[in-house]
Design a protein around this motif. Structure first.
Motif, mmCIF file in Angstrom:
data_model
loop_
_atom_site.group_PDB
_atom_site.id
_atom_site.type_symbol
_atom_site.label_atom_id
_atom_site.label_comp_id
_atom_site.label_asym_id
_atom_site.label_seq_id
_atom_site.Cartn_x
_atom_site.Cartn_y
_atom_site.Cartn_z
ATOM 1 N N PRO A 82 0.984 -12.443 -0.238
ATOM 2 C CA PRO A 82 2.112 -12.054 -1.085
ATOM 3 C C PRO A 82 2.398 -10.557 -1.097
ATOM 4 O O PRO A 82 3.467 -10.144 -1.522
ATOM 5 N N LEU A 83 1.462 -9.713 -0.618
ATOM 6 C CA LEU A 83 1.688 -8.268 -0.636
ATOM 7 C C LEU A 83 2.805 -7.918 0.350
ATOM 8 O O LEU A 83 2.655 -8.052 1.560
ATOM 9 N N TYR A 84 3.931 -7.456 -0.208
ATOM 10 C CA TYR A 84 5.103 -7.114 0.590
ATOM 11 C C TYR A 84 5.324 -5.605 0.646
ATOM 12 O O TYR A 84 5.759 -5.061 1.646
ATOM 13 N N LYS A 85 4.991 -4.936 -0.462
ATOM 14 C CA LYS A 85 5.248 -3.509 -0.575
ATOM 15 C C LYS A 85 4.223 -2.913 -1.525
ATOM 16 O O LYS A 85 3.742 -3.593 -2.427
ATOM 17 N N PHE A 86 3.871 -1.648 -1.309
ATOM 18 C CA PHE A 86 3.007 -0.951 -2.260
ATOM 19 C C PHE A 86 3.435 0.503 -2.342
ATOM 20 O O PHE A 86 3.985 1.063 -1.394
ATOM 21 N N SER A 87 3.214 1.091 -3.516
ATOM 22 C CA SER A 87 3.566 2.481 -3.764
ATOM 23 C C SER A 87 2.335 3.211 -4.270
ATOM 24 O O SER A 87 1.648 2.727 -5.165
ATOM 25 N N ILE A 88 2.076 4.392 -3.701
ATOM 26 C CA ILE A 88 0.903 5.186 -4.056
ATOM 27 C C ILE A 88 1.362 6.380 -4.890
ATOM 28 O O ILE A 88 2.356 7.034 -4.560
ATOM 29 N N SER A 89 0.637 6.662 -5.966
ATOM 30 C CA SER A 89 0.993 7.769 -6.845
ATOM 31 C C SER A 89 0.726 9.098 -6.167
ATOM 32 O O SER A 89 -0.050 9.190 -5.216
ATOM 33 N N GLN A 90 1.367 10.146 -6.692
ATOM 34 C CA GLN A 90 1.180 11.466 -6.095
ATOM 35 C C GLN A 90 -0.241 11.967 -6.259
ATOM 36 O O GLN A 90 -0.710 12.788 -5.488
ATOM 37 N N SER A 91 -0.983 11.443 -7.240
ATOM 38 C CA SER A 91 -2.385 11.847 -7.415
ATOM 39 C C SER A 91 -3.326 11.055 -6.505
ATOM 40 O O SER A 91 -4.512 11.343 -6.459
ATOM 41 N N ASP A 92 -2.817 10.057 -5.797
ATOM 42 C CA ASP A 92 -3.621 9.151 -4.960
ATOM 43 C C ASP A 92 -4.670 8.400 -5.768
ATOM 44 O O ASP A 92 -5.690 7.966 -5.227
ATOM 45 N N GLN A 93 -4.444 8.208 -7.063
ATOM 46 C CA GLN A 93 -5.395 7.482 -7.904
ATOM 47 C C GLN A 93 -4.857 6.140 -8.394
ATOM 48 O O GLN A 93 -5.610 5.343 -8.933
ATOM 49 N N LEU A 94 -3.556 5.899 -8.241
ATOM 50 C CA LEU A 94 -2.948 4.651 -8.679
ATOM 51 C C LEU A 94 -2.130 4.057 -7.549
ATOM 52 O O LEU A 94 -1.596 4.775 -6.704
ATOM 53 N N ILE A 95 -2.017 2.737 -7.568
ATOM 54 C CA ILE A 95 -1.197 2.041 -6.576
ATOM 55 C C ILE A 95 -0.488 0.895 -7.276
ATOM 56 O O ILE A 95 -1.055 0.245 -8.150
ATOM 57 N N TRP A 96 0.752 0.675 -6.894
ATOM 58 C CA TRP A 96 1.553 -0.403 -7.460
ATOM 59 C C TRP A 96 1.777 -1.418 -6.352
ATOM 60 O O TRP A 96 2.332 -1.083 -5.310
ATOM 61 N N LEU A 97 1.348 -2.651 -6.548
ATOM 62 C CA LEU A 97 1.495 -3.703 -5.554
ATOM 63 C C LEU A 97 2.725 -4.537 -5.900
ATOM 64 O O LEU A 97 2.957 -4.854 -7.059
ATOM 65 N N GLU A 98 3.506 -4.905 -4.887
ATOM 66 C CA GLU A 98 4.723 -5.688 -5.113
ATOM 67 C C GLU A 98 4.790 -6.861 -4.150
ATOM 68 O O GLU A 98 4.297 -6.791 -3.030
ATOM 69 N N THR A 99 5.471 -7.902 -4.587
ATOM 70 C CA THR A 99 5.723 -9.046 -3.736
ATOM 71 C C THR A 99 7.164 -8.994 -3.247
ATOM 72 O O THR A 99 7.968 -8.206 -3.738
ATOM 73 N N ASP A 100 7.497 -9.828 -2.287
ATOM 74 C CA ASP A 100 8.854 -9.892 -1.761
ATOM 75 C C ASP A 100 9.759 -10.518 -2.821
ATOM 76 O O ASP A 100 9.535 -11.658 -3.232
ATOM 77 N N PRO A 101 10.788 -9.807 -3.288
ATOM 78 C CA PRO A 101 11.633 -10.351 -4.352
ATOM 79 C C PRO A 101 12.428 -11.572 -3.920
ATOM 80 O O PRO A 101 12.893 -12.336 -4.761
#
Length: 176
Positions: A82-101
């Motif tokens: 299901p992992l379609y997209k991910f975004s990494i924070s500028q601090s490289d400490q957080l990540i947001w996982l997204e699925t295909d809408p």
């Protein structure tokens, strides 16, 4: 066994199953993500999905600014995931996982346990939900790409040996 006893037993089993399901879905109020957010002075209410325009040199981003500055999208699928997209924070400490809408009725902004960012450490994301433990590993490649692998460990209920499944979701490329 008479009918009244078997009905009572079924009600007790149903009650315990409901309690187990509810308790396995509760969010840990003291999660590491909350600690990182508070140490970086970023409000969880201001977190949005990718496509932000932060500057890597900003030590403390504006609370209204999107902290997720690098977004990667599936470029080459290898195994179904299901992992379609991910975004990494500028601090490289957080990540947001997204699925295909396009494959869900609720779009990309909500995917169950992916509705909040995760701690991103040593190019890995680890999380536990119920009886499953998932680890995504992100290996940087040339050309602004990541190779993503996943390990899923499922512990059978109430006992037994856990099963481990390794998959390779694919290659992801920078889109912003």
């Amino acid at each position: 066994m008479n009918f009244k006893n078997s009905t009572a037993i079924l009600w007790v089993i149903a009650f315990f199953m409901a309690a187990l399901l509810i308790s396995s879905c509760e969010k840990d109020l003291n999660s590491p993500t909350d600690e990182i957010l508070s140490s970086n002075k970023i409000s969880p209410n201001n977190l949005k999905k990718g496509k932000g325009k932060g500057k890597a040199s900003d030590p403390e981003p504006d609370p209204g600014e999107d902290p997720f500055i690098r977004t990667y999208q599936l470029f080459e699928a290898i195994d179904g995931d299901p992992l379609y997209k991910f975004s990494i924070s500028q601090s490289d400490q957080l990540i947001w996982l997204e699925t295909d809408p396009t494959i869900t009725s609720w779009g990309a902004t909500y995917w169950g346990y992916w509705s909040d960012p995760f701690v991103y450490s040593n190019h890995e994301v680890n999380y536990i939900i119920g009886l499953t433990h998932t680890t995504y590993r992100f290996q940087e490649l040339p050309g602004n790409k990541f190779d993503v692998t996943k390990t899923l460990v499922v512990q059978p209920y109430p006992s037994g040996s856990p099963t481990t499944t390794d998959t390779h979701p694919g290659i992801y490329i920078l889109v912003n």
